[in-house]
Design a protein around this motif. Structure first.
Motif, PDB file in Angstrom:
ATOM      1  N   THR A  28       0.835  -1.206   0.000  1.00 16.10           N
ATOM      2  CA  THR A  28       0.000   0.000   0.000  1.00 16.10           C
ATOM      3  C   THR A  28       0.867   1.253   0.000  1.00 16.10           C
ATOM      4  O   THR A  28       0.624   2.190  -0.771  1.00 16.10           O
ATOM      5  CB  THR A  28      -0.967  -0.017   1.211  1.00 16.10           C
ATOM      6  N   VAL A  32       0.184   3.353  -3.095  1.00 15.21           N
ATOM      7  CA  VAL A  32      -0.861   4.356  -2.824  1.00 15.21           C
ATOM      8  C   VAL A  32      -0.261   5.646  -2.238  1.00 15.21           C
ATOM      9  O   VAL A  32      -0.652   6.734  -2.632  1.00 15.21           O
ATOM     10  CB  VAL A  32      -1.936   3.769  -1.863  1.00 15.21           C
ATOM     11  N   VAL A  48      -5.434  -0.182   3.848  1.00 12.20           N
ATOM     12  CA  VAL A  48      -6.244  -1.098   3.048  1.00 12.20           C
ATOM     13  C   VAL A  48      -5.354  -1.608   1.908  1.00 12.20           C
ATOM     14  O   VAL A  48      -4.522  -0.850   1.374  1.00 12.20           O
ATOM     15  CB  VAL A  48      -7.513  -0.379   2.518  1.00 12.20           C
ATOM     16  N   ARG A  58     -11.020   1.811  -2.104  1.00 15.16           N
ATOM     17  CA  ARG A  58     -12.361   2.340  -2.453  1.00 15.16           C
ATOM     18  C   ARG A  58     -13.417   1.243  -2.588  1.00 15.16           C
ATOM     19  O   ARG A  58     -14.297   1.323  -3.430  1.00 15.16           O
ATOM     20  CB  ARG A  58     -12.320   3.172  -3.742  1.00 15.16           C
ATOM     21  N   GLU A  59     -13.324   0.234  -1.736  1.00 17.90           N
ATOM     22  CA  GLU A  59     -14.357  -0.810  -1.716  1.00 17.90           C
ATOM     23  C   GLU A  59     -15.140  -0.769  -0.405  1.00 17.90           C
ATOM     24  O   GLU A  59     -15.880  -1.697  -0.099  1.00 17.90           O
ATOM     25  CB  GLU A  59     -13.716  -2.193  -1.901  1.00 17.90           C
ATOM     26  N   SER A  70     -13.806   2.207   5.607  1.00 18.35           N
ATOM     27  CA  SER A  70     -14.960   2.719   6.365  1.00 18.35           C
ATOM     28  C   SER A  70     -15.418   1.703   7.405  1.00 18.35           C
ATOM     29  O   SER A  70     -15.761   2.070   8.533  1.00 18.35           O
ATOM     30  CB  SER A  70     -16.130   3.021   5.426  1.00 18.35           C
ATOM     31  N   VAL A 104      -6.360  11.361  14.990  1.00 18.51           N
ATOM     32  CA  VAL A 104      -5.544  10.628  14.028  1.00 18.51           C
ATOM     33  C   VAL A 104      -4.518  11.579  13.421  1.00 18.51           C
ATOM     34  O   VAL A 104      -4.813  12.758  13.208  1.00 18.51           O
ATOM     35  CB  VAL A 104      -6.423   9.976  12.922  1.00 18.51           C
ATOM     36  N   LYS A 105      -3.318  11.046  13.216  1.00 23.65           N
ATOM     37  CA  LYS A 105      -2.328  11.801  12.426  1.00 23.65           C
ATOM     38  C   LYS A 105      -2.441  11.212  11.035  1.00 23.65           C
ATOM     39  O   LYS A 105      -1.844  10.181  10.724  1.00 23.65           O
ATOM     40  CB  LYS A 105      -0.928  11.637  13.007  1.00 23.65           C
ATOM     41  N   SER A 155      -2.246  10.523   7.037  1.00 24.32           N
ATOM     42  CA  SER A 155      -1.347  10.708   5.888  1.00 24.32           C
ATOM     43  C   SER A 155      -2.001  11.738   4.967  1.00 24.32           C
ATOM     44  O   SER A 155      -3.233  11.909   4.999  1.00 24.32           O
ATOM     45  CB  SER A 155      -1.204   9.380   5.132  1.00 24.32           C
ATOM     46  N   HIS A 159     -15.659  11.063   6.852  1.00 25.46           N
ATOM     47  CA  HIS A 159     -16.194  10.483   8.082  1.00 25.46           C
ATOM     48  C   HIS A 159     -16.238  11.502   9.222  1.00 25.46           C
ATOM     49  O   HIS A 159     -16.173  11.135  10.395  1.00 25.46           O
ATOM     50  CB  HIS A 159     -15.377   9.251   8.471  1.00 25.46           C
TER      51      HIS A 159
HETATM   52  C1  LIG Z   1      -7.267   5.896   3.503  1.00 24.32           C
HETATM   53  C2  LIG Z   1      -7.729   4.466   3.273  1.00 24.32           C
HETATM   54  C3  LIG Z   1      -7.517   3.643   4.542  1.00 24.32           C
HETATM   55  C4  LIG Z   1      -9.229   4.480   2.906  1.00 24.32           C
HETATM   56  O1  LIG Z   1      -9.676   3.150   2.760  1.00 24.32           O
HETATM   57  P1  LIG Z   1     -10.715   2.726   1.610  1.00 24.32           P
HETATM   58  O2  LIG Z   1     -11.175   1.347   1.914  1.00 24.32           O
HETATM   59  O3  LIG Z   1     -10.105   2.936   0.280  1.00 24.32           O
HETATM   60  O4  LIG Z   1     -11.874   3.797   1.855  1.00 24.32           O
HETATM   61  P2  LIG Z   1     -13.445   3.622   1.576  1.00 24.32           P
HETATM   62  O5  LIG Z   1     -13.633   2.802   0.345  1.00 24.32           O
HETATM   63  O6  LIG Z   1     -14.105   3.137   2.816  1.00 24.32           O
HETATM   64  O7  LIG Z   1     -13.833   5.159   1.285  1.00 24.32           O
HETATM   65  C5  LIG Z   1     -14.943   5.776   1.856  1.00 24.32           C
HETATM   66  C6  LIG Z   1     -15.100   7.165   1.294  1.00 24.32           C
HETATM   67  O8  LIG Z   1     -14.001   7.993   1.708  1.00 24.32           O
HETATM   68  C7  LIG Z   1     -13.679   8.906   0.635  1.00 24.32           C
HETATM   69  N1  LIG Z   1     -12.358   8.580   0.088  1.00 24.32           N
HETATM   70  C8  LIG Z   1     -11.613   7.489   0.321  1.00 24.32           C
HETATM   71  N2  LIG Z   1     -10.423   7.558  -0.325  1.00 24.32           N
HETATM   72  C9  LIG Z   1     -10.443   8.718  -1.001  1.00 24.32           C
HETATM   73  C10 LIG Z   1      -9.526   9.378  -1.881  1.00 24.32           C
HETATM   74  N3  LIG Z   1      -8.329   8.833  -2.168  1.00 24.32           N
HETATM   75  N4  LIG Z   1      -9.871  10.577  -2.410  1.00 24.32           N
HETATM   76  C11 LIG Z   1     -11.065  11.148  -2.141  1.00 24.32           C
HETATM   77  N5  LIG Z   1     -11.989  10.573  -1.305  1.00 24.32           N
HETATM   78  C12 LIG Z   1     -11.672   9.377  -0.748  1.00 24.32           C
HETATM   79  C13 LIG Z   1     -14.732   8.685  -0.434  1.00 24.32           C
HETATM   80  O9  LIG Z   1     -15.823   9.539  -0.148  1.00 24.32           O
HETATM   81  C14 LIG Z   1     -15.114   7.226  -0.203  1.00 24.32           C
HETATM   82  O10 LIG Z   1     -16.399   6.912  -0.682  1.00 24.32           O
HETATM   83  P3  LIG Z   1     -16.624   6.560  -2.258  1.00 24.32           P
HETATM   84  O11 LIG Z   1     -15.557   5.576  -2.653  1.00 24.32           O
HETATM   85  O12 LIG Z   1     -18.011   5.998  -2.281  1.00 24.32           O
HETATM   86  O13 LIG Z   1     -16.475   7.865  -2.991  1.00 24.32           O
HETATM   87  C15 LIG Z   1      -6.978   3.816   2.069  1.00 24.32           C
HETATM   88  O14 LIG Z   1      -7.066   4.661   0.940  1.00 24.32           O
HETATM   89  C16 LIG Z   1      -5.510   3.537   2.313  1.00 24.32           C
HETATM   90  O15 LIG Z   1      -5.135   2.427   2.673  1.00 24.32           O
HETATM   91  N6  LIG Z   1      -4.669   4.558   2.033  1.00 24.32           N
HETATM   92  C17 LIG Z   1      -3.228   4.381   2.088  1.00 24.32           C
HETATM   93  C18 LIG Z   1      -2.738   4.231   3.514  1.00 24.32           C
HETATM   94  C19 LIG Z   1      -3.011   5.476   4.321  1.00 24.32           C
HETATM   95  O16 LIG Z   1      -2.703   6.581   3.905  1.00 24.32           O
HETATM   96  N7  LIG Z   1      -3.561   5.241   5.516  1.00 24.32           N
HETATM   97  C20 LIG Z   1      -3.888   6.270   6.454  1.00 24.32           C
HETATM   98  C21 LIG Z   1      -2.885   6.342   7.513  1.00 24.32           C
HETATM   99  S1  LIG Z   1      -3.336   7.619   8.675  1.00 24.32           S
END
Ligand SMILES: CC(C)(COP(=O)(O)OP(=O)(O)OC[C@H]1O[C@@H](n2cnc3c(N)ncnc32)[C@H](O)[C@@H]1OP(=O)(O)O)[C@@H](O)C(=O)NCCC(=O)NCCS
Length: 150
Positions: A21, A25, A81, A87-88, A92, A112-113, A115, A125
């Protein structure tokens, strides 16, 4: 997909997920050097070692770990994730489980801190962005965000 508590046997899969990831990502938000230093610390042994101080959950799909998130006191830690399952709705579901856990422990405000990449996810959220921060070990830019729980 289901969410369950972390087990030590998940550690190797979590380390692989984390590396994949970050490299796919998060790669555009940090220098190559910072990412290298960060990923050096991503080992199954370190994940097992931090388990005692972190209440961690995993998302399981077809018997594979597709997401992970934890909470320490009032702070969300290590929310990732799988790169192939962005985005699945997995993030959430993990976040909902973490918020439930926080409420169970009478946490009023969850921190939360974040990224840079995850800011829109937390905003969606209802987390409020407060200020920028720097992760001390690897110099990674982050954003302090918080949400008042009901
Ligand atoms: C951040 C992260 C955990 C989100 O997990 P995810 O399973 O992809 O998120 P979800 O599918 O539940 O997203 C829910 C909603 O959040 C918003 N969202 C999520 N990722 C987004 C993005 N990259 N850009 C804009 N909106 C986003 C959207 O509104 C999304 O709903 P939609 O897909 O119906 O539009 C994932 O992108 C990830 O692993 N990122 C890389 C690691 C990271 O940075 N972790 C955070 C450390 S603090």
């Amino acid at each position: 997909m289901r969410i369950r508590k972390y087990r030590d046997e998940d550690a190797a899969a979590i380390a692989r997920l984390h590396r994949g990831t970050v490299l796919h990502v998060n790669k555009n938000d940090y220098s190559k050097r910072a990412i290298r230093a960060w990923l050096k610390r991503t080992t199954a042994a370190n994940i097992r070692a931090s388990a005692a101080k972190r209440n961690r959950f995993v998302a399981i799909q077809q018997e594979k770990v597709v997401g992970v998130a934890g909470i320490t006191d009032n702070e969300i830690r290590g929310m990732y994730v799988h790169k192939d399952h962005q985005r699945e709705g997995i993030g959430s579901k993990l976040l909902k489980r973490i918020e439930q856990e926080a409420q169970k422990n009478s946490v009023k405000t969850l921190h939360v801190k974040s990224s840079p990449y995850a800011v829109p996810f937390y905003k969606k959220h209802s987390y409020k962005k407060l200020k920028t921060c720097t992760e001390p070990r690897f110099g990674l830019t982050c954003f302090k965000m918080q949400k008042r729980l009901k």
